[in-house]
Write a protein that holds these residues in place. Structure first.
Motif, PDB file in Angstrom:
ATOM      1  N   VAL A 180       0.872  -1.168   0.000  1.00  0.00           N
ATOM      2  CA  VAL A 180       0.000   0.000   0.000  1.00  0.00           C
ATOM      3  C   VAL A 180       0.908   1.216   0.000  1.00  0.00           C
ATOM      4  O   VAL A 180       1.856   1.297   0.797  1.00  0.00           O
ATOM      5  CB  VAL A 180      -0.935   0.021   1.232  1.00  0.00           C
ATOM      6  N   ARG A 181       0.619   2.124  -0.920  1.00  0.00           N
ATOM      7  CA  ARG A 181       1.408   3.356  -1.014  1.00  0.00           C
ATOM      8  C   ARG A 181       0.613   4.492  -0.391  1.00  0.00           C
ATOM      9  O   ARG A 181      -0.559   4.698  -0.720  1.00  0.00           O
ATOM     10  CB  ARG A 181       1.716   3.681  -2.466  1.00  0.00           C
ATOM     11  N   VAL A 182       1.260   5.218   0.504  1.00  0.00           N
ATOM     12  CA  VAL A 182       0.698   6.422   1.109  1.00  0.00           C
ATOM     13  C   VAL A 182       1.775   7.491   0.988  1.00  0.00           C
ATOM     14  O   VAL A 182       2.841   7.374   1.611  1.00  0.00           O
ATOM     15  CB  VAL A 182       0.316   6.215   2.589  1.00  0.00           C
ATOM     16  N   GLY A 183       1.533   8.491   0.163  1.00  0.00           N
ATOM     17  CA  GLY A 183       2.564   9.497  -0.085  1.00  0.00           C
ATOM     18  C   GLY A 183       3.791   8.840  -0.678  1.00  0.00           C
ATOM     19  O   GLY A 183       3.695   8.084  -1.646  1.00  0.00           O
ATOM     20  N   ASN A 184       4.940   9.061  -0.060  1.00  0.00           N
ATOM     21  CA  ASN A 184       6.167   8.440  -0.567  1.00  0.00           C
ATOM     22  C   ASN A 184       6.563   7.207   0.246  1.00  0.00           C
ATOM     23  O   ASN A 184       7.709   6.783   0.217  1.00  0.00           O
ATOM     24  CB  ASN A 184       7.317   9.456  -0.593  1.00  0.00           C
ATOM     25  N   MET A 185       5.593   6.608   0.943  1.00  0.00           N
ATOM     26  CA  MET A 185       5.866   5.405   1.729  1.00  0.00           C
ATOM     27  C   MET A 185       5.184   4.192   1.117  1.00  0.00           C
ATOM     28  O   MET A 185       4.051   4.274   0.655  1.00  0.00           O
ATOM     29  CB  MET A 185       5.355   5.564   3.164  1.00  0.00           C
ATOM     30  N   LEU A 186       5.910   3.078   1.126  1.00  0.00           N
ATOM     31  CA  LEU A 186       5.357   1.775   0.740  1.00  0.00           C
ATOM     32  C   LEU A 186       5.303   0.905   1.983  1.00  0.00           C
ATOM     33  O   LEU A 186       6.294   0.776   2.699  1.00  0.00           O
ATOM     34  CB  LEU A 186       6.262   1.078  -0.282  1.00  0.00           C
ATOM     35  N   TYR A 187       4.150   0.314   2.219  1.00  0.00           N
ATOM     36  CA  TYR A 187       3.957  -0.621   3.319  1.00  0.00           C
ATOM     37  C   TYR A 187       3.718  -1.981   2.684  1.00  0.00           C
ATOM     38  O   TYR A 187       2.665  -2.209   2.079  1.00  0.00           O
ATOM     39  CB  TYR A 187       2.751  -0.199   4.168  1.00  0.00           C
ATOM     40  N   LEU A 188       4.705  -2.869   2.773  1.00  0.00           N
ATOM     41  CA  LEU A 188       4.583  -4.188   2.150  1.00  0.00           C
ATOM     42  C   LEU A 188       3.900  -5.173   3.083  1.00  0.00           C
ATOM     43  O   LEU A 188       4.171  -5.182   4.289  1.00  0.00           O
ATOM     44  CB  LEU A 188       5.957  -4.740   1.775  1.00  0.00           C
ATOM     45  N   SER A 189       3.058  -6.004   2.501  1.00  0.00           N
ATOM     46  CA  SER A 189       2.507  -7.126   3.250  1.00  0.00           C
ATOM     47  C   SER A 189       3.650  -8.082   3.560  1.00  0.00           C
ATOM     48  O   SER A 189       4.659  -8.120   2.855  1.00  0.00           O
ATOM     49  CB  SER A 189       1.456  -7.863   2.414  1.00  0.00           C
ATOM     50  N   GLY A 190       3.471  -8.869   4.606  1.00  0.00           N
ATOM     51  CA  GLY A 190       4.483  -9.861   4.945  1.00  0.00           C
ATOM     52  C   GLY A 190       4.718 -10.799   3.774  1.00  0.00           C
ATOM     53  O   GLY A 190       3.764 -11.236   3.124  1.00  0.00           O
ATOM     54  N   GLN A 191       5.977 -11.088   3.509  1.00  0.00           N
ATOM     55  CA  GLN A 191       6.351 -11.978   2.419  1.00  0.00           C
ATOM     56  C   GLN A 191       6.971 -13.246   2.990  1.00  0.00           C
ATOM     57  O   GLN A 191       7.655 -13.209   4.011  1.00  0.00           O
ATOM     58  CB  GLN A 191       7.350 -11.299   1.484  1.00  0.00           C
ATOM     59  N   ILE A 192       6.731 -14.344   2.306  1.00  0.00           N
ATOM     60  CA  ILE A 192       7.336 -15.625   2.663  1.00  0.00           C
ATOM     61  C   ILE A 192       8.145 -16.115   1.472  1.00  0.00           C
ATOM     62  O   ILE A 192       8.145 -15.491   0.416  1.00  0.00           O
ATOM     63  CB  ILE A 192       6.265 -16.667   3.090  1.00  0.00           C
ATOM     64  N   GLY A 193       8.817 -17.224   1.625  1.00  0.00           N
ATOM     65  CA  GLY A 193       9.707 -17.743   0.591  1.00  0.00           C
ATOM     66  C   GLY A 193       9.020 -18.606  -0.448  1.00  0.00           C
ATOM     67  O   GLY A 193       9.509 -19.690  -0.784  1.00  0.00           O
ATOM     68  N   ASN A 194       7.922 -18.114  -0.974  1.00  0.00           N
ATOM     69  CA  ASN A 194       7.241 -18.878  -2.023  1.00  0.00           C
ATOM     70  C   ASN A 194       7.854 -18.585  -3.388  1.00  0.00           C
ATOM     71  O   ASN A 194       8.370 -17.491  -3.636  1.00  0.00           O
ATOM     72  CB  ASN A 194       5.743 -18.574  -2.041  1.00  0.00           C
ATOM     73  N   VAL A 195       7.793 -19.566  -4.260  1.00  0.00           N
ATOM     74  CA  VAL A 195       8.209 -19.383  -5.646  1.00  0.00           C
ATOM     75  C   VAL A 195       7.261 -18.357  -6.255  1.00  0.00           C
ATOM     76  O   VAL A 195       6.037 -18.507  -6.130  1.00  0.00           O
ATOM     77  CB  VAL A 195       8.140 -20.728  -6.414  1.00  0.00           C
ATOM     78  N   PRO A 196       7.772 -17.302  -6.882  1.00  0.00           N
ATOM     79  CA  PRO A 196       6.893 -16.253  -7.412  1.00  0.00           C
ATOM     80  C   PRO A 196       5.772 -16.810  -8.290  1.00  0.00           C
ATOM     81  O   PRO A 196       5.986 -17.698  -9.114  1.00  0.00           O
ATOM     82  CB  PRO A 196       7.851 -15.380  -8.230  1.00  0.00           C
ATOM     83  N   GLY A 197       4.571 -16.307  -8.035  1.00  0.00           N
ATOM     84  CA  GLY A 197       3.405 -16.711  -8.811  1.00  0.00           C
ATOM     85  C   GLY A 197       2.770 -18.011  -8.362  1.00  0.00           C
ATOM     86  O   GLY A 197       1.815 -18.475  -8.977  1.00  0.00           O
ATOM     87  N   THR A 198       3.316 -18.611  -7.301  1.00  0.00           N
ATOM     88  CA  THR A 198       2.765 -19.878  -6.804  1.00  0.00           C
ATOM     89  C   THR A 198       2.582 -19.796  -5.289  1.00  0.00           C
ATOM     90  O   THR A 198       3.034 -18.857  -4.649  1.00  0.00           O
ATOM     91  CB  THR A 198       3.704 -21.072  -7.101  1.00  0.00           C
ATOM     92  N   LEU A 199       1.968 -20.816  -4.751  1.00  0.00           N
ATOM     93  CA  LEU A 199       1.856 -20.951  -3.301  1.00  0.00           C
ATOM     94  C   LEU A 199       2.809 -22.031  -2.794  1.00  0.00           C
ATOM     95  O   LEU A 199       2.612 -22.571  -1.706  1.00  0.00           O
ATOM     96  CB  LEU A 199       0.406 -21.279  -2.912  1.00  0.00           C
TER      97      LEU A 199
END
Length: 154
Positions: free
Chosen positions: A49-68
């Protein structure tokens, strides 16, 4: 005393009168950013989510991109993929790892902290963000680690 109050009120009146207009002008647009892959998988969150010049990323895990599917190789490889996933999201939205100001690391087994930290240090070498850590039980997809971060957009 009374004179001071009148003087103070007189000095503050122009400032107070302008506040509602300033508040309306200072509202920042909130932009929910979702990749095609996240959307197609039907996941119930934005990548960032972008608010002004800040990006707040959701938690990421070590999944292969595009998959679960999590990458194989335990904590070391999951941490590496997690941080690559974070790098991808940051760069997609005009930022980078150098602009990360805060990370929160959620780790399933705190005895694996040294393995996670060894990989983490290879991604943040020059600009070290503020960081918190939490021992967590039951991360998404049985992940060993999840990392969320906040970053600026230059």
């Amino acid at each position: 005393m009374r004179c001071r109050t009148v003087v103070a009120a007189t000095l503050l009146a122009p400032i107070l009168a302008c506040q509602p207009e300033q508040a309306a002008d200072s509202r920042m647009e909130v932009e929910h950013l979702m990749s095609t892959a996240t959307s197609e998988m039907g996941l119930p969150f934005s990548d960032a989510v972008r608010v002004g010049n800040m990006l707040y990323l959701s938690g990421q895990i070590g999944n292969v991109p595009g998959t679960l599917d999590l990458v194989h190789g335990g904590m070391t490889e999951e941490t590496r993929q997690t941080l690559e996933n974070i790098r991808t999201i940051l760069e997609r939205h005009g930022s980078s790892l150098d602009n990360v100001v805060k990370c929160t690391v959620m780790i399933e087994d705190m005895s694996q902290w040294p393995a996670m930290n060894e990989v983490y240090r290879t991604f943040f070498t020059e600009h070290l963000p503020a960081r918190s850590a939490v021992g967590a039980d039951g991360l998404a997809l049985n992940a060993a680690v999840e990392i969320e971060c906040f970053a600026t957009i230059p």
